[in-house]
Design an enzyme around this catalytic site. Sequence first.
Site, short mmCIF file in Angstrom:
data_model
loop_
_atom_site.label_atom_id
_atom_site.label_comp_id
_atom_site.label_asym_id
_atom_site.label_seq_id
_atom_site.Cartn_x
_atom_site.Cartn_y
_atom_site.Cartn_z
N HIS A 190 0.89 -1.16 0.00
CA HIS A 190 0.00 0.00 0.00
C HIS A 190 0.93 1.22 0.00
O HIS A 190 2.02 1.16 0.60
CB HIS A 190 -0.80 0.15 1.29
CG HIS A 190 -1.70 -0.99 1.67
ND1 HIS A 190 -1.25 -2.08 2.35
CD2 HIS A 190 -3.04 -1.15 1.53
CE1 HIS A 190 -2.28 -2.89 2.59
NE2 HIS A 190 -3.38 -2.35 2.11
N ASP A 203 2.44 1.96 3.35
CA ASP A 203 3.49 1.09 3.90
C ASP A 203 4.86 1.59 3.50
O ASP A 203 5.85 1.32 4.16
CB ASP A 203 3.40 -0.34 3.35
CG ASP A 203 2.01 -0.88 3.36
OD1 ASP A 203 1.29 -0.59 4.33
OD2 ASP A 203 1.64 -1.57 2.38
N GLU A 258 -11.08 -6.94 -3.46
CA GLU A 258 -10.85 -7.98 -2.43
C GLU A 258 -12.04 -8.03 -1.48
O GLU A 258 -12.24 -7.11 -0.69
CB GLU A 258 -9.55 -7.65 -1.68
CG GLU A 258 -9.19 -8.69 -0.64
CD GLU A 258 -7.84 -8.42 0.01
OE1 GLU A 258 -6.91 -7.93 -0.67
OE2 GLU A 258 -7.71 -8.71 1.20
N ASP A 318 -4.86 -12.54 10.82
CA ASP A 318 -3.97 -12.60 9.65
C ASP A 318 -2.73 -13.45 9.87
O ASP A 318 -1.60 -13.00 9.65
CB ASP A 318 -3.53 -11.18 9.26
CG ASP A 318 -4.61 -10.43 8.51
OD1 ASP A 318 -5.39 -11.07 7.79
OD2 ASP A 318 -4.66 -9.19 8.64
C1 XLS Z 1 -7.34 -6.49 5.17
C2 XLS Z 1 -6.98 -6.75 3.78
C3 XLS Z 1 -5.85 -5.91 3.24
C4 XLS Z 1 -5.81 -6.00 1.74
C5 XLS Z 1 -5.04 -4.92 1.08
O1 XLS Z 1 -8.00 -7.29 5.83
O2 XLS Z 1 -6.69 -8.10 3.64
O3 XLS Z 1 -4.65 -6.29 3.83
O4 XLS Z 1 -5.29 -7.21 1.32
O5 XLS Z 1 -5.55 -3.66 1.35
NI NI Z 2 -5.80 -9.06 2.04
NI NI Z 3 -7.37 -9.24 5.35
#
Ligand code: XLS
Ligand code: NI
Ligand code: NI
Length: 435
Positions: free
Chosen positions: A101, A104, A232, A309
């Site tokens: 991003h 980042d 996404e 995550d």
């Molecule tokens: C958050 C998302 C993020 C996306 C990119 O839950 O997974 O990390 O992949 O913005």
């Molecule tokens: Ni993601």
């Molecule tokens: Ni995510």
Amino acid sequence: MKTEFFTGINPIVYKGVDSTDPLSFRYYNPDEIVLGKRMEDQLRFAVAWWHSFAWEGGDPFGGPTFIRPWHPQDNMERARLKADVAFEMFKLLGTPFFCWHDADLRPDQGNFKDNLATLEEITDYIGSKMSPDGPKLLWGTANMFSHRRWMAGASTNPDPDVFAFAGATVKSCMDATHKLGGQNYVLWGGREGYETLLNTNLSKELDNMGRFLSMVVDYKYKIGFKGTILVEPKPQEPSKHQYDFDVATCIGFLRKYGLENEVKLNIEQGHAILAGHSFEHEIALAVSEGMLGSIDMNRNDYQSGWDTDQFPNNVPEVALAYYHILGAGGFKTGGTNFDAKLRRQSLEPVDLIAAHVGAMDICARGLKAAEAMIEDGGLDAKLQERYQDWSKPEALKILGSDLDAITKLVLEKNINPQPRSGNQEILENYVNRFL
Ligand code: XLS
Ligand code: NI
Ligand code: NI
């Protein structure tokens, strides 16, 4: 510039299943051929800049735990150091791709003009570190959820100025992605949703989001970006409800705004679970609609209530995901992105390496299991058998008729179907043979 961050850690190599070296690959063997392609080219691993380098180890109950040499991330010198360390890690692991991003890569400057200048500066720096045989950009994206300006959404914000700021931000990130030869551009709408319906105009927000995405697609053609635009799906977190809820919702949204041939999906394991689906459900559905783009291979904890995550570590889940991906012919522009965080007690640089080594190995093992199932053909044979009657002329006649004619047919032929077994346990036992 050479940093000291990973001092003492050697490049990770494939040593085979009997290896007991924790910093070696036991399954990930980049040159091994899996269904006609090098394993590296099937899996297309990417490291996520945000979790591996920018995330400071906070969780909903506590602040940073990782005190890296580039923290706090508030100036460009430290942004460059972070990039140096990132490229050192790509080299140690042999990962062929990375993702970022804007936020980042460079500190948020609080205004668009300075954000743009520093993004250009840092992406030039990253470009200077890239080489034809080095790691490539799988995708870039804009962080339109962390800064407080985005708290009520980006393209779905009630304030048109925020929509404009979002448009300018995405343009800058698409430009940077294009400049670095990115193969996809991702939009994840963390704040594109609502906290309460009491203050939300759903149809206005959805229309604005559709309009925004159309602008993104138009801009792709304007600059000649050849990559794929991906959205996404995620059902919630940080918003109470996110508009890109799951694959089915996204497909409906894209069709409503006429974007179904322009945009594909980046599917994340943890998001699938949050939506009440399995990862393979989301992948299989996207495949069946021709919408599979890329995957984020990170899962959540099955007990804790937030998006943890974590790196993948469950072979059966991963194997079924790749079974559907390979069945669809594999990735095109997409890949396997580790949108994954360490646990916040995993402080050492070696923890970051080990997390990726384990994840790459799990994926390689899952991929090989998927290959074996495809080559054996047992699942496919069962599937063909289960649906075989649909290729008979009688079945085609049913499909081509109407309810009156069907009723006549049922009466005339005294159609009285007898249920058949789904053989689910037999199929599950079959899959377990390959894991
Ligand atoms: C958050 C998302 C993020 C996306 C990119 O839950 O997974 O990390 O992949 O913005
Ligand atoms: Ni993601
Ligand atoms: Ni995510």
